[in-house]
Design an enzyme around this catalytic site. Structure first.
Site, PDB file in Angstrom:
ATOM      1  CD1 TRP A   1      -2.618   1.698   0.488  1.00 57.63           C
ATOM      2  CD2 TRP A   1      -1.991   1.871   2.631  1.00 57.63           C
ATOM      3  NE1 TRP A   1      -3.328   2.726   1.057  1.00 57.63           N
ATOM      4  CE2 TRP A   1      -2.975   2.857   2.370  1.00 57.63           C
ATOM      5  CE3 TRP A   1      -1.460   1.796   3.915  1.00 57.63           C
ATOM      6  CZ2 TRP A   1      -3.414   3.752   3.337  1.00 57.63           C
ATOM      7  CZ3 TRP A   1      -1.904   2.690   4.881  1.00 57.63           C
ATOM      8  CH2 TRP A   1      -2.877   3.664   4.589  1.00 57.63           C
TER       9      TRP A   1
ATOM     10  CE  LYS B   1     -10.133   0.203   2.571  1.00 58.65           C
ATOM     11  NZ  LYS B   1      -9.031   0.838   3.311  1.00 58.65           N
TER      12      LYS B   1
ATOM     13  CG  ASP C   1      -2.334  -2.845   7.147  1.00 57.74           C
ATOM     14  OD1 ASP C   1      -1.897  -1.997   6.350  1.00 57.74           O
ATOM     15  OD2 ASP C   1      -3.480  -2.749   7.661  1.00 57.74           O
TER      16      ASP C   1
END
Lengths: 457, 468
Positions: A185, A302, A266
């Site tokens: 990311w 999300k 993560d």
């Protein structure tokens, strides 16, 4: 930088502040050019009192737009009807509308009815939230939780939780570095840079197979100094969508143990990868089961659609409850000078949804629907690509990749073509967010990808 | 190497592991050398002076140990820790005068009516979404916040010279501003008043600035040491950053007069110092939003540059929602554009973008004339109740004949009173009277009501007469 500008004012008294600014625009003011203009060693003190008309921030250069979030900005400016935003990983319905989960709406209504106050949370956040978030991640019956070995601090979604952890690493492990996947990311590097934590990359994506470079990954993790932090994506790797298999996770855990590395997960897509909250947490739970100490950053952006509420957590699994308490106290010490205490709203929503059996079940169903829609879109896209592309290229990676994103393998020029010619907005690393794709647009996207892939270099 | 996987070993294994461990070996060596050092993983009771203790490298990987072995227990935050201690106290007469959170006359937290209304509107709005805000936050909120602090007719705003970014309340705004300055400003020293809010130093240090102080509070007058202030700011290097409390100085409640502000402004501008305002009590100090913004507006109006951190924690009662804004007034509009782009680079790796809920509440209220008016009424009521408490406490101490001059209680402004009590007296009050306040003698007037004023007056009286 601005003192250099001010020195110019001193040396060339006829230069007005206006022409200084014009100069800076033409020359493109930066350290390099400041040096060219800077003739003498005028002391900062003298030059500041002369340059009354200059801004102290004159030397501040224009920063480039964020490579991910900036995509949405660009998309918004585009007036073309066919435009498609596949940039940021924000879930959209089939109608390409943002989606607020029903359970979230229910929870907010409940909260409103209760008329709760808005007092400061403790620095570590809402206790009820911290409890359910650790349980969601590790399983409520996990021995680590029952033994009090998990310290959980509410953080500002994934980013904020990663940043707290990075600040903790910087303070307590100043000689250690973080190993991050190549690619990862885009914001991971920024976080560690700003926290002043050194990092290096381990091989991850293999463009030849459009899969995991497992040997490279293991080799690089092995080669790193003992006691490094290894940043791992719990599931639905961003940007590639390629996850290790359970067997590969075991081997990764082996080498991490061997090297006394510290796993740093993560977890931004728990529930979104497979549709199952438990399955998506299996990598983390595997490592915890081995008795390893580790860090886990969680996000509810999300999976609960709480993007803008900034709700997440940093969890540190420690070898003892005493250690966990000390670690928590130090995480608090880092949060206080950053924002004092975290925002209450998102935390209450999560606590209400995850903590209530009915809402929790309902959430699981909505989660499956969201993940299911993305799987359907993958399938349709794959079919369109395979049918329309006559070159015989293997597009099956679209089906094999997991989660919100697909790593198309398009390079920057090809990605630019997607945007410039087809008005499809994506990040320049070739990542598309399938969450922003509808079944009806798959054909158009397939055409664009095929065109960009074959006709642009 | 056999690794202890589940933390469970046979006792023998444990002992063998311990004997082989670096901790044990180093401890043994230290004893032989007669060196005093602590090598076991520190317990919370142990001294927290790492420069005296030697800890094995976290990467030593000894069995049964922790990589976090050298992480010591941090002390509770001095301000927020007061509430923690208060909550633990079982006494029924306990009073919490620690943190600056408003309480009603009934001693309850307050959510403003207008806030509830705004929240209802938002939650019941079917078209409301939770998409990521831009990195700089909610645009409406930013514009309205700038107008609130600088004035709707501010030339700086009209000339597009003000960049405003939504941040996490006051703390977050100070931290983002501090990090921006540490990255882009040539002078990395910030001068903060002595005393100041306990968190200021840490915020700026972690942001990358070095912190110095300027004289502010005069304990003999319990007022402003104006001469000392001017002297210290005169001695600051040109360009240095100066932290200024916009109004209702925390913890002292002592504010400069308008005339003194003007003198400060002239000095600061002549020395090219960069003002950084902390505005956490706009509307709370006097009851008037405009009056409380006067100091900031004086600086924003003179064409010079400044930073301002705004908080809505107190004046809108949005404490836990973490709503605030950082504004940077720049000399030129194009500078403001570039500054905004760089602020984004500070924010993105910190938390990506700010939380929406509180900011939407604020924007809803500020943009609606009727709700804005309702807010000013509720705000004035809160400010008036505090002023009332000041008078009651002053009267109660006078009635008891408590030794000393207590007029500072009614002269000081805002939520807090700097009582002038010392550490020992404070500890006594907590111990004997279950009155909770910060050790610097600061009491939050917002935590008082008519029923608790007599108890506090008793406590102060006892402390002053029995402890010196």
């Amino acid at each position: 930088m601005s003192s250099a500008m001010a020195s110019v004012a001193l040396l060339t008294p006829s230069a007005t502040s206006l022409s200084l600014r014009e100069n800076s625009k033409r020359i493109g003011f930066g350290k390099k050019h400041g040096h060219l203009l800077f003739k003498g060693k005028a002391s900062g003190r003298v030059s500041m009192t002369v340059a009354v008309n200059t801004s102290r921030f004159e030397g501040v250069t224009m920063a480039p737009p964020d490579p991910i979030l900036g995509v949405s900005e660009a998309f918004r400016s585009d007036t073309n009807e066919l435009k498609l935003n596949l940039g940021v990983g924000a879930y959209r319905t089939e109608e390409l509308q943002p989606y607020v989960l029903n359970v979230v709406k229910k929870a907010e209504k409940l909260m409103l009815e209760r008329g709760e106050n808005k007092e400061y949370l403790p620095i570590e956040g809402l206790a009820a939230f911290n409890k359910v978030t650790a349980e969601l991640l590790l399983g409520a019956d996990n021995p680590a939780i029952q033994q009090g070995r998990v310290s959980t601090v509410q953080g500002l979604s994934g980013t904020g939780s990663l940043r707290l952890a990075a600040a903790f690493i910087q303070r307590y492990f100043p000689d250690s570095k973080v190993l991050i996947s190549s690619p990862t990311w885009g914001n991971h590097k920024n976080i560690f840079n700003d926290a002043r934590v050194p990092w290096s990359e381990y091989r991850y994506f293999d463009p030849r197979t459009v899969g995991l470079d497992f040997e490279g990954m293991i080799a690089d993790i092995k080669a790193a100094p003992d006691g490094s932090f290894v940043l791992l994506h719990g599931c639905a790797h961003n940007p590639t969508g390629i996850d290790p298999t359970p067997e590969q996770w075991e081997k990764i855990a082996d080498v991490i143990q061997e090297k006394n590395h510290i796993p740093f997960f993560d977890v931004a897509y728990q529930g979104f990868a497979s549709g199952s909250l438990d399955e998506d947490a299996s990598s983390v739970r595997l490592f915890v089961k081995r008795g390893l100490e580790l860090l886990v950053a969680q996000s509810y952006s999300k999976n609960l659609g709480l993007y803008a509420e900034r709700i997440g957590a940093i969890n540190v699994v420690c070898s003892s409850s005493d250690t966990a308490a000390r670690v928590k106290s130090q995480l608090k010490r880092l949060a206080r000078p950053m924002y004092s205490n975290p925002p209450v709203h998102g935390a209450r929503v999560v606590a209400n949804v995850v903590g209530d059996p009915n809402l929790f079940d309902e959430w699981k169903q909505e989660m499956e629907l969201m993940a299911g829609r993305i799987k359907n879109v993958r399938q349709r896209l794959y079919e369109n690509l395979s049918q329309k592309d006559k070159s015989g290229k293997d597009w099956s990676f679209v089906l094999k990749q997991i989660g919100m994103f697909s790593y198309t393998g398009l390079n920057k020029a090809q990605s630019d073509n997607m945007t410039d010619k087809w008005h499809i907005y994506m990040t320049k690393d070739g990542r598309i967010s399938l969450a922003g794709l509808s079944l009806s647009k798959c054909e158009y996207l397939a055409d664009a990808i095929i065109d960009s892939f074959h006709n642009v270099n | 190497m056999a690794h202890d996987k589940a933390g469970k070993t046979m006792e023998g294994d444990n002992m063998r592991a311990e004997l082989a461990s670096p901790i044990f070996r180093l401890n043994t060596l230290a004893r032989h050398l007669g060196v005093s050092c602590s090598l076991s993983p520190p317990s919370p009771m142990e001294s927290q002076f790492p420069n005296q203790a030697i800890y094995p490298s976290p990467t030593a990987g000894f069995s049964g140990g922790s990589v976090f072995a050298n992480v010591v227990q941090a002390p509770e935050d001095p301000i927020l820790g007061v509430t923690v201690a208060y909550n633990k106290d079982p006494s029924r007469m306990k009073v919490n005068l620690g943190v600056g959170a408003y309480r009603t006359e009934e001693g309850k937290p307050l959510v403003l009516n207008v806030v509830r209304r705004a929240e209802q509107m938002l939650v019941n709005n079917p078209s409301r979404v939770k998409e990521y805000l831009p990195i700089t936050g909610l645009a409406d909120f930013n514009k309205l916040s700038a107008k609130l602090i600088f004035g709707a007719d501010s030339p700086a705003i009209q000339e597009n010279r003000v960049v405003t970014v939504q941040c996490l309340s006051g703390t977050g705004s100070l931290r983002v501003g501090g990090e921006f300055l540490a990255k882009h400003y040539h002078e990395r020293t910030i001068y903060i008043p002595q005393p100041t809010w306990g968190n200021h130093t840490k915020v700026f240090m972690l942001a990358g600035l070095s912190v110095k102080t300027y004289r502010y509070y005069d304990p003999t007058t319990r007022g402003l040491n104006f001469k000392g202030l001017l002297e210290d700011l005169s001695m600051a290097p040109s360009g240095a950053i100066v932290l200024l409390h916009a109004c209702a100085h925390n913890p002292t409640g002592v504010d400069p007069t308008v005339g003194q502000w003007e003198q400060m402004r002239l000095l600061i501008r002549s020395k090219g110092l960069l003002p950084f305002f902390d505005s956490a009590y706009q509307g709370f100090a006097s009851g008037s939003l405009d009056a409380d913004a006067q100091s900031v507006r004086m600086f924003a109006a003179d064409g010079g540059e400044c930073l301002t951190a705004q908080s809505y924690a107190k004046n809108m009662g949005l404490y836990g929602e973490r709503v605030g804004a950082l504004s940077i007034v720049c000399k030129y509009a194009d500078v403001a554009v570039r500054v905004e782009s760089q602020l984004k680079l500070v924010i993105r790796p910190m938390y990506s973008n700010p939380p929406i809920h509180g900011a939407s509440i604020v924007a809803t209220i500020l943009k609606d004339k009727e709700m804005y008016y309702e807010w000013t009424v509720e705000l004035k009521a809160m400010a008036n109740r505090i002023i009332n408490m000041r008078q009651q406490l002053f009267d109660a101490l006078r009635a008891r004949g408590t030794p000393g001059d207590w007029t500072h209680i009614i002269k000081q402004i805002g939520m807090f009173t700097f009582t002038g009590l010392n550490k020992e007296q404070v500890a006594f009050m907590t111990q004997e009277y279950h009155v909770y306040l910060t050790s610097d003698g600061r009491i939050s007037m917002a935590g008082l009501n008519s029923k608790t004023v007599p108890h506090l007056a008793d406590a102060i009286h006892a402390a002053v007469t029995r402890i010196k």
